[in-house]
Scaffold this motif. Structure first.
Motif, mmCIF file in Angstrom:
data_model
loop_
_atom_site.group_PDB
_atom_site.id
_atom_site.type_symbol
_atom_site.label_atom_id
_atom_site.label_comp_id
_atom_site.label_asym_id
_atom_site.label_seq_id
_atom_site.Cartn_x
_atom_site.Cartn_y
_atom_site.Cartn_z
ATOM 1 N N CYS A 168 -2.458 7.293 12.971
ATOM 2 C CA CYS A 168 -2.469 8.533 12.184
ATOM 3 C C CYS A 168 -1.240 8.635 11.279
ATOM 4 O O CYS A 168 -1.342 9.096 10.137
ATOM 5 N N SER A 169 -0.078 8.185 11.783
ATOM 6 C CA SER A 169 1.141 8.302 10.985
ATOM 7 C C SER A 169 1.118 7.395 9.764
ATOM 8 O O SER A 169 1.799 7.669 8.771
ATOM 9 N N GLU A 170 0.338 6.308 9.821
ATOM 10 C CA GLU A 170 0.196 5.469 8.629
ATOM 11 C C GLU A 170 -0.283 6.289 7.434
ATOM 12 O O GLU A 170 0.166 6.084 6.301
ATOM 13 N N TRP A 171 -1.208 7.213 7.705
ATOM 14 C CA TRP A 171 -1.790 8.003 6.620
ATOM 15 C C TRP A 171 -0.796 9.001 6.040
ATOM 16 O O TRP A 171 -0.909 9.378 4.874
ATOM 17 N N ILE A 172 0.176 9.426 6.828
ATOM 18 C CA ILE A 172 1.208 10.324 6.301
ATOM 19 C C ILE A 172 1.977 9.616 5.189
ATOM 20 O O ILE A 172 2.181 10.162 4.096
ATOM 21 N N PHE A 173 2.398 8.390 5.453
ATOM 22 C CA PHE A 173 3.139 7.628 4.444
ATOM 23 C C PHE A 173 2.235 7.218 3.281
ATOM 24 O O PHE A 173 2.705 7.094 2.146
ATOM 25 N N TYR A 174 0.959 7.005 3.567
ATOM 26 C CA TYR A 174 0.001 6.679 2.511
ATOM 27 C C TYR A 174 -0.072 7.821 1.488
ATOM 28 O O TYR A 174 0.045 7.590 0.272
ATOM 29 N N PHE A 175 -0.243 9.051 1.955
ATOM 30 C CA PHE A 175 -0.326 10.186 1.036
ATOM 31 C C PHE A 175 1.027 10.488 0.380
ATOM 32 O O PHE A 175 1.070 10.937 -0.762
ATOM 33 N N LEU A 176 2.130 10.221 1.091
ATOM 34 C CA LEU A 176 3.443 10.398 0.483
ATOM 35 C C LEU A 176 3.638 9.433 -0.689
ATOM 36 O O LEU A 176 4.275 9.780 -1.695
ATOM 37 N N ALA A 177 3.076 8.229 -0.559
ATOM 38 C CA ALA A 177 3.170 7.266 -1.656
ATOM 39 C C ALA A 177 2.480 7.795 -2.908
ATOM 40 O O ALA A 177 3.009 7.696 -4.025
ATOM 41 N N LYS B 4 0.611 6.477 21.966
ATOM 42 C CA LYS B 4 1.362 5.982 20.810
ATOM 43 C C LYS B 4 0.488 5.174 19.863
ATOM 44 O O LYS B 4 0.776 5.108 18.658
ATOM 45 N N GLY B 5 -0.584 4.549 20.392
ATOM 46 C CA GLY B 5 -1.470 3.785 19.524
ATOM 47 C C GLY B 5 -2.150 4.671 18.496
ATOM 48 O O GLY B 5 -2.143 4.380 17.290
#
Length: 252
Positions: free
Chosen positions: A150-159, A144-145
């Motif tokens: 990695c999931s942080e970057w999904i929201f980063y690019f969505l922004a 999960k770490g």
């Protein structure tokens, strides 16, 4: 993105420290500390967090958790930025470099020998860290770490997709977003400047050849990104604080 970042940080604290805190109470404190770091001298964010969490976590644990999070986050960020810039500018095959980078991050999480060694070295010079390093090797962090990082970057690019969807095509959008991340990494050298204000934007705008975008688009992007990400940090801190207060009132 910031809520996930906070959850990752609290996971590190639970592993490094000698006691476990309450995520309900600690998450708002961590997110508030990210706003405090906009004061001159980024160290004030860590000082604020250390003081607010002193009842459940040692100050040394808070410092080490922040340093280790910065190291792992920036290692992943550097690998992602380099691989995507090469992929978007030259050949998409360069994106395969992301695989060994993610594997390396997961290996660090599953085999925390480097963390344990670093703690023992710090304990030689900072006696207050002895309780952290004296209980043997740190426990490994589950998958999960890596998933959270990695999931942080999904929201980063969505922004960036929300900000630039009507200004540039998708290829340019990912290129601009990736270079903004690269400029953020380069701005880390500006320790005194609060949260890298103006430094990141200056680096981002000063290299239009990287993204092949015009100066106006880069300037608009820099201004939008600063407002959006700052607003997101404040919103995340408010959301976590209100949620904490709501649960406290329910118990009363």
């Amino acid at each position: 993105m910031y809520l996930i970042k906070g959850c990752y940080h609290l996971s590190l604290l639970d592993r490094i420290g000698t006691s476990r805190g309450s995520w309900r109470k600690d998450l708002p404190i961590y997110l508030q500390a990210q706003i405090v770091r906009y004061l001159p001298g980024k160290i004030w964010g860590i000082v604020y967090q250390s003081q607010r969490m002193s009842g459940n976590h040692q100050s040394s644990a808070v410092v080490v958790a922040n340093l280790w999070q910065m190291a792992t986050t920036n290692f992943l960020a550097a690998g992602l930025v380099i691989s995507l810039l090469l992929a978007l500018r030259y050949s998409y095959a360069w994106a395969l470099l992301l695989i060994p980078v993610v594997i390396a991050v997961e290996w660090l999480h599953r085999h925390p020998a480097m963390e344990t060694w670093a703690l023992k070295q710090l304990a030689r010079f900072l006696p207050r860290l002895v309780p952290l390093a004296g209980d043997g090797p740190l426990p490994p962090m589950p998958w999960k770490g890596t998933a959270m990082l990695c999931s942080e970057w999904i929201f980063y690019f969505l922004a960036f997709a929300c900000m630039l969807h009507d200004l540039v095509d998708w290829h340019s959008l990912f290129l601009i977003a990736t270079w903004y991340g690269g400029a953020s990494l380069l701005a880390l050298a500006a320790f005194v400047v609060p949260a890298g204000i103006a430094v990141r934007e200056a680096i981002f705008i000063a290299a239009p050849q990287v993204t092949q975008a015009d100066a106006a688009t880069l300037a608009i992007t820099a201004a939008l990104a600063r407002l959006v990400f700052l607003g997101s940090e404040i919103s995340a801190a408010l959301f976590a604080s209100v949620l904490n207060l709501g649960r406290r009132h329910e118990r009363q």
